[in-house]
Design an enzyme around this catalytic site. Structure first.
Site, PDB file in Angstrom:
ATOM      1  N   HIS A  17      13.323   6.239  -9.847  1.00  0.00           N
ATOM      2  CA  HIS A  17      14.098   5.720  -8.704  1.00  0.00           C
ATOM      3  C   HIS A  17      15.554   6.184  -8.794  1.00  0.00           C
ATOM      4  O   HIS A  17      16.140   6.635  -7.806  1.00  0.00           O
ATOM      5  CB  HIS A  17      14.122   4.180  -8.713  1.00  0.00           C
ATOM      6  N   LYS A  41       3.684  -9.918  -1.245  1.00  0.00           N
ATOM      7  CA  LYS A  41       3.469  -9.116  -2.460  1.00  0.00           C
ATOM      8  C   LYS A  41       4.029  -9.862  -3.664  1.00  0.00           C
ATOM      9  O   LYS A  41       5.197 -10.246  -3.668  1.00  0.00           O
ATOM     10  CB  LYS A  41       4.178  -7.763  -2.284  1.00  0.00           C
ATOM     11  N   ARG A  90       6.135  11.946  -5.629  1.00  0.00           N
ATOM     12  CA  ARG A  90       5.769  12.329  -6.990  1.00  0.00           C
ATOM     13  C   ARG A  90       4.647  13.354  -7.009  1.00  0.00           C
ATOM     14  O   ARG A  90       4.727  14.365  -7.684  1.00  0.00           O
ATOM     15  CB  ARG A  90       5.321  11.101  -7.786  1.00  0.00           C
ATOM     16  N   SER A 128       6.823   1.822 -11.460  1.00  0.00           N
ATOM     17  CA  SER A 128       7.175   0.479 -11.949  1.00  0.00           C
ATOM     18  C   SER A 128       5.956  -0.168 -12.610  1.00  0.00           C
ATOM     19  O   SER A 128       6.093  -0.895 -13.599  1.00  0.00           O
ATOM     20  CB  SER A 128       7.652  -0.393 -10.791  1.00  0.00           C
TER      21      SER A 128
HETATM   22  O1  PNS Z   1       8.262   0.798  -3.448  1.00  0.00           O
HETATM   23  P1  PNS Z   1       7.261   0.614  -2.344  1.00  0.00           P
HETATM   24  O2  PNS Z   1       6.523  -0.701  -2.525  1.00  0.00           O
HETATM   25  O3  PNS Z   1       6.339   1.789  -2.174  1.00  0.00           O
HETATM   26  O4  PNS Z   1       8.123   0.493  -0.994  1.00  0.00           O
HETATM   27  C1  PNS Z   1       7.487   0.361   0.242  1.00  0.00           C
HETATM   28  C2  PNS Z   1       8.486   0.130   1.409  1.00  0.00           C
HETATM   29  C3  PNS Z   1       9.489  -0.947   1.084  1.00  0.00           C
HETATM   30  C4  PNS Z   1       9.205   1.419   1.687  1.00  0.00           C
HETATM   31  C5  PNS Z   1       7.606  -0.259   2.616  1.00  0.00           C
HETATM   32  O5  PNS Z   1       6.735  -1.291   2.237  1.00  0.00           O
HETATM   33  C6  PNS Z   1       8.379  -0.693   3.840  1.00  0.00           C
HETATM   34  O6  PNS Z   1       9.066   0.095   4.461  1.00  0.00           O
HETATM   35  N1  PNS Z   1       8.255  -1.984   4.189  1.00  0.00           N
HETATM   36  C7  PNS Z   1       8.917  -2.568   5.339  1.00  0.00           C
HETATM   37  C8  PNS Z   1       7.915  -2.899   6.452  1.00  0.00           C
HETATM   38  C9  PNS Z   1       7.869  -1.793   7.492  1.00  0.00           C
HETATM   39  O7  PNS Z   1       8.873  -1.327   7.979  1.00  0.00           O
HETATM   40  N2  PNS Z   1       6.623  -1.389   7.859  1.00  0.00           N
HETATM   41  C10 PNS Z   1       6.405  -0.366   8.857  1.00  0.00           C
HETATM   42  C11 PNS Z   1       6.402   1.041   8.280  1.00  0.00           C
HETATM   43  S1  PNS Z   1       4.887   1.345   7.447  1.00  0.00           S
END
Ligand code: PNS
Length: 164
Positions: A17, A41, A90, A128
């Site tokens: 990150h 979550k 990745r 993580s």
């Molecule tokens: O580290 P992660 O868990 O892969 O992050 C995921 C994240 C935070 C980028 C994603 O879950 C997110 O954007 N959540 C907000 C909800 C949202 O906007 N959803 C619509 C787009 S799919």
């Protein structure tokens, strides 16, 4: 003034990150690291802990700020007047999910671009979840997390594992 958002769960922050955040900070005037507060979550680290660890890990990068968010990422980006969402890729396995999110976000708000940075080769395998698993089983997580927050992450993994 170009602002980018680096979103994620950061449960907890890893060197992978940090690498993406640092590289994004060289491309944009301001980078806001957006930490997802997701009630559905189950995270090991609370939103406060995740924000605190990120603040410490990025303390030496002047144009980075850390903020929690809930709801749609594009709404948060618009509220912060950000023009881009920056994410690390990745491996091929990340691609399908990231592509789906990027296209959804584009449909929701075409004014916010998603940009992918390829992860540095030494961080290709890092996540993580790997950090938590290795830490939980007593392995050395020094190669995976920022040095300044290593001890804090180890003690919180131990604390949390007792509560699970
Ligand atoms: O580290 P992660 O868990 O892969 O992050 C995921 C994240 C935070 C980028 C994603 O879950 C997110 O954007 N959540 C907000 C909800 C949202 O906007 N959803 C619509 C787009 S799919």
């Amino acid at each position: 003034m170009k602002t980018a958002i680096c979103p994620g769960s950061f449960d907890p922050v890893t060197l992978g990150h940090l690498d993406i955040i640092k590289r994004a900070s060289k491309l944009f005037d301001k980078v806001i690291v957006a930490v997802l507060l997701n009630m559905d979550k189950k995270t090991w680290f609370t939103i406060g802990e995740r924000i605190d660890l990120l603040k410490k890990a990025t303390a030496d990068i002047p144009n980075v700020e850390i903020a929690g968010f809930e709801g749609l990422l594009v709404d948060f980006a618009r509220q912060k007047e950000a023009c881009a969402i920056v994410k690390g890729l990745r491996a091929v396995s990340d691609f399908e999910y990231e592509f789906q999110m990027a296209l959804t976000n584009m449909k929701l708000d075409s004014g916010v671009e998603t940009m992918f940075l390829t992860t540095s080769s030494e961080n290709m395998y890092l996540s993580s979840s790997i950090v938590k698993q290795v830490g939980l089983l007593g392995g050395d997580i020094k190669p995976f997390v920022p040095e300044c927050v290593h001890d804090e992450i180890v003690s919180r993994i131990k604390q949390r594992s007792r509560l699970r």
